[in-house]
Design a protein around this motif. Structure first.
Motif, PDB file in Angstrom:
ATOM      1  N   VAL A  41       0.841  -1.196   0.000  1.00 59.58           N
ATOM      2  CA  VAL A  41       0.000   0.000   0.000  1.00 59.58           C
ATOM      3  C   VAL A  41       0.874   1.244   0.000  1.00 59.58           C
ATOM      4  CG1 VAL A  41      -1.662   1.336   1.353  1.00 59.58           C
ATOM      5  CG2 VAL A  41      -1.969  -1.117   1.085  1.00 59.58           C
ATOM      6  N   GLU A  42       1.993   1.191   0.705  1.00 62.07           N
ATOM      7  CA  GLU A  42       2.907   2.338   0.742  1.00 62.07           C
ATOM      8  C   GLU A  42       3.653   2.493  -0.587  1.00 62.07           C
ATOM      9  OE1 GLU A  42       3.002  -0.139   3.122  1.00 62.07           O
ATOM     10  OE2 GLU A  42       1.587   1.018   4.338  1.00 62.07           O
ATOM     11  N   ASN A  43       3.846   1.388  -1.269  1.00 61.33           N
ATOM     12  CA  ASN A  43       4.655   1.400  -2.491  1.00 61.33           C
ATOM     13  C   ASN A  43       3.951   0.573  -3.559  1.00 61.33           C
ATOM     14  OD1 ASN A  43       6.737   1.850  -4.224  1.00 61.33           O
ATOM     15  ND2 ASN A  43       8.247   0.621  -3.133  1.00 61.33           N
ATOM     16  N   PRO A  44       2.841   1.114  -4.086  1.00 60.69           N
ATOM     17  CA  PRO A  44       1.984   0.308  -4.965  1.00 60.69           C
ATOM     18  C   PRO A  44       2.658  -0.107  -6.279  1.00 60.69           C
ATOM     19  CG  PRO A  44       1.247   2.602  -4.917  1.00 60.69           C
ATOM     20  CD  PRO A  44       2.274   2.451  -3.834  1.00 60.69           C
ATOM     21  N   LEU A  45       3.668   0.598  -6.698  1.00 61.39           N
ATOM     22  CA  LEU A  45       4.355   0.251  -7.948  1.00 61.39           C
ATOM     23  C   LEU A  45       5.519  -0.709  -7.723  1.00 61.39           C
ATOM     24  CD1 LEU A  45       4.429   3.844  -9.450  1.00 61.39           C
ATOM     25  CD2 LEU A  45       2.842   2.009 -10.052  1.00 61.39           C
TER      26      LEU A  45
END
Lengths: 215, 215
Positions: A24-28
């Motif tokens: 969620v913090e780093n969706p990519l």
């Protein structure tokens, strides 16, 4: 080719559309932001997201052309975000805040039913009865315009493997991600591609292919 | 950038440099011939292989430029061919007949020692003490010219992972192979790429990147 299903996605030189360890913090995923640097600098992207300034170049022309021609978007649950499973009582409403940049109906593939979500001039429709149903609904909503298949990898793979994609546009960013989600995993070798457009700036190359049926 | 190690290889849209089920009868694997159709039509390729006719286009200019600038080639044992293991008494002499199209020294990575092989104006040198040794020998042989890293996938991966490649040129053919050998498997994400050239014909797109050290 109005009403066509057009896959357009940013991809690394080594074939990934998201880096490893998505969250969620780093969706990519790790390094995944490098896939989109060229886009975030564009005037047309900034304008679409309510910001000023930015570059005007050939990439921007392609983005504008796609914006004008697209009447609906299809995306996977993972791209919409919020994690897997039922939506719950206070459901995730997407990454894009109160004014999503789509400005047209978006069809989200999910295993879990949910009422449509309206945010400004974008509506999200949650489709739980399969990719063909989502495409039919998107085509209806798009009218004379095209449908954009926006990601993520799994949604793209399903439509590609089913032979439902009419055009692929890869925005190849000059990065290696080393791991993550590969666009073409499990797609097979049955699709015939015809290269129809190559456009580049120093920061990205856009490769467009018309997709035909296999032999 | 004289003396540079330049990886140049044909690759499918889904990232494969050879199709599945490679064999002596089908060294490029199933569908792998589709990676090279653009090249086989070129006048410069046909001339290099002793044939007449052919197309003159931007791809041909790149091929000619590479021919002029290349003083040595490095390839893996698998690309040289003949199967794995010791060379035996009647060793395999490559795919290219009595007049190989290289016209300069070729360094073949192998675990098994072998005397040099001279065929017309091409010499094959079998290097069994590692990729750095092969590169040093190739650089010595190339003099002011560059060294081409020609394949296959495994040889490329070793040089890429070791950070020894100065330039990557991908000749992206409009095909999907679905399986086979991926160029970037195991290479990781440490290399920095700078897009330096994009050239295309209707049948292929050439993407060139300068390779820098990681962060």
């Amino acid at each position: 080719m109005a009403g066509a299903l057009k896959l357009e996605i940013a991809i690394s030189v080594d074939g990934y559309v998201a880096g490893p360890n998505q969250s969620v913090e780093n969706p990519l995923g790790e390094g995944g932001e490098g896939l989109h640097e060229w886009a975030l600098k564009l005037q047309v992207w900034r304008e679409q997201h309510g910001r000023e300034g930015g570059e005007v170049n050939l990439s921007g022309e392609l983005v504008e052309e796609a914006l004008r021609g697209t009447g609906a978007t299809i995306m996977g649950r993972k791209m919409f975000g919020g994690g897997p499973g039922p939506w719950g009582e206070d459901p995730w409403n997407g990454w894009w805040g109160d004014e999503p940049p789509f400005h047209h109906p978006v069809f989200v593939l999910t295993h879990h039913q949910r009422e449509p979500l309206h945010l400004a001039d974008t509506s999200f429709h949650f489709v739980s009865d399969g990719i063909e149903s989502a495409l039919a609904q998107a085509r209806e909503a798009a009218g004379e315009k095209d449908i954009k298949l926006a990601g993520g990898a799994e949604a793209c793979q399903q439509y590609l493997a089913a032979g439902l994609v009419d055009e692929i546009q890869l925005n190849v960013a000059p990065v290696l991600l080393g791991a993550g989600e590969r666009l073409f995993d499990g797609v097979g070798a049955d699709l015939r591609l015809e290269q129809t457009l190559v456009v580049h700036t120093p920061e990205v190359t856009h490769l467009r292919y018309r997709v035909g049926a296999g032999t």
